[in-house]
Design a protein around this motif. Structure first.
Motif, PDB file in Angstrom:
ATOM      1  N   ALA A   1       9.263  12.321   7.456  1.00 47.60           N
ATOM      2  CA  ALA A   1       9.231  13.246   6.326  1.00 47.60           C
ATOM      3  C   ALA A   1       9.970  12.681   5.118  1.00 47.60           C
ATOM      4  O   ALA A   1       9.579  12.913   3.970  1.00 47.60           O
ATOM      5  CB  ALA A   1       9.846  14.585   6.734  1.00 47.60           C
ATOM      6  N   ALA A   2      11.010  11.903   5.358  1.00 43.83           N
ATOM      7  CA  ALA A   2      11.784  11.321   4.259  1.00 43.83           C
ATOM      8  C   ALA A   2      11.011  10.218   3.545  1.00 43.83           C
ATOM      9  O   ALA A   2      11.225   9.979   2.349  1.00 43.83           O
ATOM     10  CB  ALA A   2      13.109  10.767   4.784  1.00 43.83           C
ATOM     11  N   ASN A   3      10.128   9.534   4.263  1.00 43.09           N
ATOM     12  CA  ASN A   3       9.342   8.448   3.658  1.00 43.09           C
ATOM     13  C   ASN A   3       7.975   8.403   4.324  1.00 43.09           C
ATOM     14  O   ASN A   3       7.709   7.564   5.184  1.00 43.09           O
ATOM     15  CB  ASN A   3      10.060   7.111   3.816  1.00 43.09           C
ATOM     16  CG  ASN A   3       9.478   6.024   2.931  1.00 43.09           C
ATOM     17  OD1 ASN A   3       8.363   6.164   2.417  1.00 43.09           O
ATOM     18  ND2 ASN A   3      10.210   4.947   2.741  1.00 43.09           N
ATOM     19  N   PRO A   4       7.060   9.310   3.948  1.00 40.70           N
ATOM     20  CA  PRO A   4       5.769   9.408   4.638  1.00 40.70           C
ATOM     21  C   PRO A   4       4.837   8.223   4.417  1.00 40.70           C
ATOM     22  O   PRO A   4       3.901   8.030   5.188  1.00 40.70           O
ATOM     23  CB  PRO A   4       5.169  10.698   4.066  1.00 40.70           C
ATOM     24  CG  PRO A   4       5.854  10.892   2.750  1.00 40.70           C
ATOM     25  CD  PRO A   4       7.219  10.336   2.907  1.00 40.70           C
ATOM     26  N   ILE A   5       5.073   7.412   3.399  1.00 39.45           N
ATOM     27  CA  ILE A   5       4.185   6.277   3.117  1.00 39.45           C
ATOM     28  C   ILE A   5       4.519   5.085   4.008  1.00 39.45           C
ATOM     29  O   ILE A   5       3.651   4.305   4.387  1.00 39.45           O
ATOM     30  CB  ILE A   5       4.285   5.888   1.626  1.00 39.45           C
ATOM     31  CG1 ILE A   5       3.841   7.062   0.746  1.00 39.45           C
ATOM     32  CG2 ILE A   5       3.452   4.654   1.336  1.00 39.45           C
ATOM     33  CD1 ILE A   5       3.987   6.797  -0.736  1.00 39.45           C
ATOM     34  N   GLN A   6       5.746   4.944   4.364  1.00 34.63           N
ATOM     35  CA  GLN A   6       6.193   3.813   5.174  1.00 34.63           C
ATOM     36  C   GLN A   6       5.586   3.896   6.569  1.00 34.63           C
ATOM     37  O   GLN A   6       5.570   4.952   7.195  1.00 34.63           O
ATOM     38  CB  GLN A   6       7.715   3.845   5.258  1.00 34.63           C
ATOM     39  CG  GLN A   6       8.357   2.619   5.868  1.00 34.63           C
ATOM     40  CD  GLN A   6       9.874   2.648   5.700  1.00 34.63           C
ATOM     41  OE1 GLN A   6      10.366   2.845   4.588  1.00 34.63           O
ATOM     42  NE2 GLN A   6      10.583   2.472   6.794  1.00 34.63           N
TER      43      GLN A   6
END
Length: 672
Positions: A262-267
Motif C-alpha cells: 500500500a505504501a508503494n503500489p508501483i514497486q
C-alpha cells in the motif's frame, strides 16, 4: 559457358533471397519484451515471504539464471534444444529430423521448435499448429537472436513458460508444485518442469498425475539415452512420485506485506528486514497459542533488533482469513490500553531525574491522589518496600505516586521521544495514564522497550533497510536508568512453569481484562505479545502474566537457544544499598514510619533463627485487619494480633505485616 552462367544466376538468386530474408527479418516488429510480473515481498536474506498475482491474475515470479538450479538449465537445453548455443533461432537439423519422422510415422513424433521459437510463441501467445504460426515464430525467433543474447532469450523462457492454470515461469512453478525455490530442484523435479510446458494443462501433476509422471519419465529416458544422466540418478528419479497437490505460494507476514504494498503500489519487489525462518516460527506459535480456545481471543507478536531498529518478525493475527477472530486485522497496529506496561517507563524517568533509585523505599498504602484512589490488582497493600520490588510486583500506588511527582505530561513527552504515538482521551493526561489510561499499539510498546534495551535511546523501528527519512534518535532516559530498569525487570518473578533467565520483561492487563500484554528484551532483541479480542470486549480471567507472558518467552526461545546478555552497568550507575544512598534517595515522599501505633512484628524478631516447628507470628500496635506476607506473597488475613501460618521451608524468608492503614513492618528470619 552456359553452366557458368547458370551457376552465376543461382548464386545471384541465393544472394537476393538471403538479402530479402535479412530485410524481412530486420523489418520484424518484435513483441513487447517487458514482463508484467507478480509483486513479491522478500525477507532480509532475499527469501520469498509473500507474492501477489500480476494484473492478469497470473503467478509470474521474475527469475534469472543465477536463481535456478544449474542442472535444470543443462537438462532443459539438452532435451529441448541441444544446439541452442549454435543456431541463429532455427535449428534446421532438428526441423528436418522432425519432418522426416512425421513422414515416416505419418504422425508428429518430435518437434523441431527451438527454445527461441518457443519464446517467440510465448511472447505473442501464438499457436503452433498452422504453418502461418510456424512462419511467424521463425521470423520472430530470427529477430530475437539479432537483438538479444542467448542468456537473455533463455531468461525469457524461464519467465514465460506455462505450467498449467495461472502459473507462468519456472520460479512460480517450483513454489507451486514443490514449495521450494528453483535453485533447489532435484533431477526428478527438473524433469517434470521440463515436461509440463509442452502440454501444460494435460500434464498438470495436481490434476493429471499419471500423465505428468509419464511425461517426466519420458524426459528422463531421453536424457539417460543421450548419456546426460547416469543409471543411478535415473533410477532414483523415476521412483519418486510427482506431487499430487498444488501448494499455495508463500504468504508469510501478510499484514506487513500489505502495508508495504500500500505504501508503494508501483514497486514490484519489496525487501523487508524480516527473517523468514523466524516469521514462520512465530506464525506457528501464534496459531498454537489461540488454536484451542473458543473465546475468540486473538494474538499479535512482534520481534525487533533494538540495536538496528529492524523488525525481524511481525504477526498481525493468528490466521490471515475472514474468521470470527478478525484475522485480516493487523493487530500490531491496533490502539489499545497498555495496562501496567508503562511502569518501567515511569520508574526509568524517575531514575533519570534523580527522584528515585531501585533501592529507594516507597509506600504502597491506600492513597487519595486528589480524588483519584487507585487500588492494586489484588486489592492488597504491601506497606513500605523498595522501588525494585514495587516494579517487579507491578504495584499501582507507587507507580501513580512517581507519576504524580514526574507530572503526567512528562510521561507522555517521554513516550513521544521513544517514537510512540500515545492517544490521550480528552487530550489532557491525568494520573490514570500510569495504569493504562492512554492508547498505544503493540508497535509503540516494542519501540518503547526497544529504547530501554538500547541504553535509553529511541530506535528507528522499521521494516525496511534504509533509515526512516527525518528520524532523529532522541534520549528517552539516561543509560544508567535504562540499565537499572533492565536489571530490575530481569529479576522479576517468572510465570508458573517458565524457567527462562536473562530476559527483562513486564506484563500488563488492561481494565476489564480486555488486553493481555507481555513485552521483554535481552541484549539484542525486543519481543512484544498482545492477546485479547479484536473488538475490544472483555476476556474474563485474562491476565498478561498468565496469557501473554508464556508466549513471549516461547518467542525468545525461537529466536535463539540463549538470550543475549544485557551487559554490564555503565560506569556512572549508582550501585548502593538503601542505607548507602544519599538521604533524599533513601525514601520517596513523606515516610510514615514515625506514625504512632504503626504495626510491629512482635514475634519472630528480625534476624531470628528458628527450627522447622515454627508457625506462629504475632503483631503489636497498628490497626486491624492485618495482612501477613511471606516473601511478598499473602498468606493470612486476620483481625487478631496472632495467627498460625503454613510451615516455611529451610533457609531465609521475609515476613511482612500490613495493617488497615497500609503501614507495615518486616522481619528477616532463617529456618534451620
Amino acid at each position: 559457358m552456359r553452366s557458368l552462367f547458370a551457376i552465376a544466376i543461382c548464386l545471384w538468386v541465393a544472394a537476393a533471397a538471403r538479402d530479402g530474408i535479412d530485410d524481412w527479418v530486420d523489418a520484424t516488429v518484435l513483441p513487447a519484451l517487458a514482463m508484467d510480473v507478480s509483486t513479491e515481498v522478500r525477507d532480509r536474506n532475499g527469501d520469498l515471504l509473500r507474492v501477489y498475482t500480476n494484473a492478469q491474475g497470473r503467478w509470474r515470479l521474475p527469475v534469472d539464471q543465477t536463481e535456478v538450479d544449474p542442472t535444470y538449465l543443462r537438462m532443459l537445453i539438452r532435451f529441448e534444444d541441444k544446439r541452442f548455443a549454435d543456431h541463429s533461432g532455427v535449428d534446421f537439423i532438428a526441423a528436418m529430423r522432425a519432418a522426416g519422422q512425421a513422414i515416416w510415422h505419418r504422425e508428429v513424433v518430435s518437434g523441431g521448435s527451438t527454445l527461441t521459437m518457443q519464446v517467440a510463441r510465448l511472447l505473442e501467445d501464438g499457436s503452433t499448429g498452422r504453418w502461418q504460426g510456424k512462419l511467424r515464430q521463425t521470423r520472430v525467433a530470427w529477430a530475437l537472436e539479432r537483438h538479444l543474447s542467448k542468456d537473455e532469450i533463455l531468461t525469457l523462457y524461464l519467465n514465460h513458460a506455462p505450467f498449467g492454470g495461472n502459473i507462468e515461469g519456472v520460479r512460480a512453478a517450483s513454489y507451486a508444485y514443490f514449495d521450494r525455490p528453483p535453485r533447489r530442484l532435484t533431477p526428478a523435479q527438473s524433469a517434470l518442469l521440463i515436461a509440463i510446458p509442452q502440454s501444460p494443462e494435460a500434464r498438470r501433476p495436481d490434476r493429471a498425475p499419471d500423465a505428468a509422471t509419464y511425461a517426466r519419465d519420458a524426459v528422463l529416458n531421453r536424457l539417460l539415452a543421450d548419456g546426460f544422466l547416469d543409471a543411478a540418478t535415473y533410477e532414483s528419479a523415476t521412483r519418486l512420485a510427482v506431487p499430487a497437490t498444488r501448494h499455495l505460494l508463500p504468504a508469510y507476514a501478510p499484514h506487513l506485506a500489505d502495508r508495504a504494498l500500500a505504501a508503494n503500489p508501483i514497486q514490484t519487489r519489496h525487501d523487508l528486514t524480516l527473517d523468514r525462518r523466524l516469521q514462520i516460527a512465530l506464525e506457528d506459535l501464534a496459531a498454537s497459542a489461540v488454536g484451542g480456545r473458543s473465546d475468540g481471543v486473538q494474538i499479535a507478536i512482534m520481534v525487533a533488533d533494538h540495536q538496528s531498529g529492524h523488525i525481524l518478525a511481525s504477526v498481525g493475527s493468528a490466521a490471515y482469513n475472514a474468521n470470527t477472530r478478525g484475522g485480516f486485522i493487523d493487530l500490531t497496529q491496533a490502539v489499545r490500553s497498555p495496562g501496567s506496561t508503562l511502569k518501567p517507563m515511569i520508574y526509568g524517568l524517575g531514575f533519570d531525574q534523580g527522584l528515585i533509585h531501585p533501592e529507594t523505599l516507597i509506600a504502597d498504602r491506600p492513597t487519595d491522589f486528589d480524588g483519584y484512589k487507585p487500588q492494586n490488582f489484588d486489592g492488597l497493600f504491601r506497606g513500605e518496600l523498595r522501588v525494585r520490588t514495587a516494579l517487579q510486583h507491578s504495584l499501582n500506588i507507587p507507580a501513580v505516586a512517581v507519576t504524580q511527582e514526574l507530572g503526567p505530561h512528562h510521561l507522555i513527552a517521554g513516550l513521544r521521544r521513544a517514537g510512540t504515538a500515545p492517544q490521550v482521551p480528552g487530550g489532557a493526561p491525568g494520573l490514570a495514564v500510569a495504569l493504562g489510561g492512554v492508547g498505544l499499539t503493540l508497535h509503540d510498546l516494542v519501540a518503547l522497550y526497544g529504547a530501554i534495551g538500547n541504553g535509553g535511546v529511541a530506535i528507528d523501528l522499521r521494516s525496511h533497510e534504509a533509515p526512516t527519512a527525518g528520524f532523529v534518535p532522541q534520549v528517552v532516559m539516561n543509560r544508567a536508568a535504562a540499565w537499572q530498569i533492565g536489571h530490575v525487570l530481569e529479576e522479576a518473578p517468572r510465570p508458573r512453569g517458565v524457567q527462562a533467565t536473562g530476559i527483562a520483561f513486564k506484563t500488563g492487563t488492561s481494565y476489564g481484562h480486555r488486553d493481555a500484554w507481555a513485552i521483554g528484551f535481552d541484549g539484542q532483541h525486543v519481543v512484544g505479545v498482545w492477546m485479547g479480542r479484536p473488538d475490544g470486549t472483555p476476556v474474563p480471567g485474562a491476565f498478561g502474566g498468565d496469557l501473554a507472558a508464556p508466549v513471549m518467552f516461547d518467542a525468545f526461545g525461537r529466536i535463539a537457544l540463549q538470550p543475549t546478555p544485557l551487559g554490564p552497568p555503565p560506569h556512572e550507575t549508582l550501585l548502593l544499598s538503601t542505607a548507602q544512598l544519599p538521604q533524599h534517595l533513601q525514601f520517596f515522599g513523606t515516610r510514615n514510619a514515625a506514625i504512632a501505633h504503626a504495626p510491629q512484628i512482635a514475634f519472630p524478631p528480625n534476624g531470628a533463627v528458628l527450627d522447622a516447628t515454627f508457625s506462629t507470628v504475632k503483631v503489636q500496635d497498628g490497626r486491624a485487619p492485618y495482612i501477613w506476607l511471606v516473601n511478598g506473597q499473602p498468606v493470612a488475613r486476620t483481625h487478631r494480633n496472632q495467627v498460625d501460618i503454613a510451615a516455611l521451608g529451610f533457609g531465609f524468608s521475609s515476613l511482612t505485616v500490613i495493617d488497615a492503614d497500609g503501614q507495615s513492618d518486616q522481619a528477616q528470619i532463617e529456618i534451620r
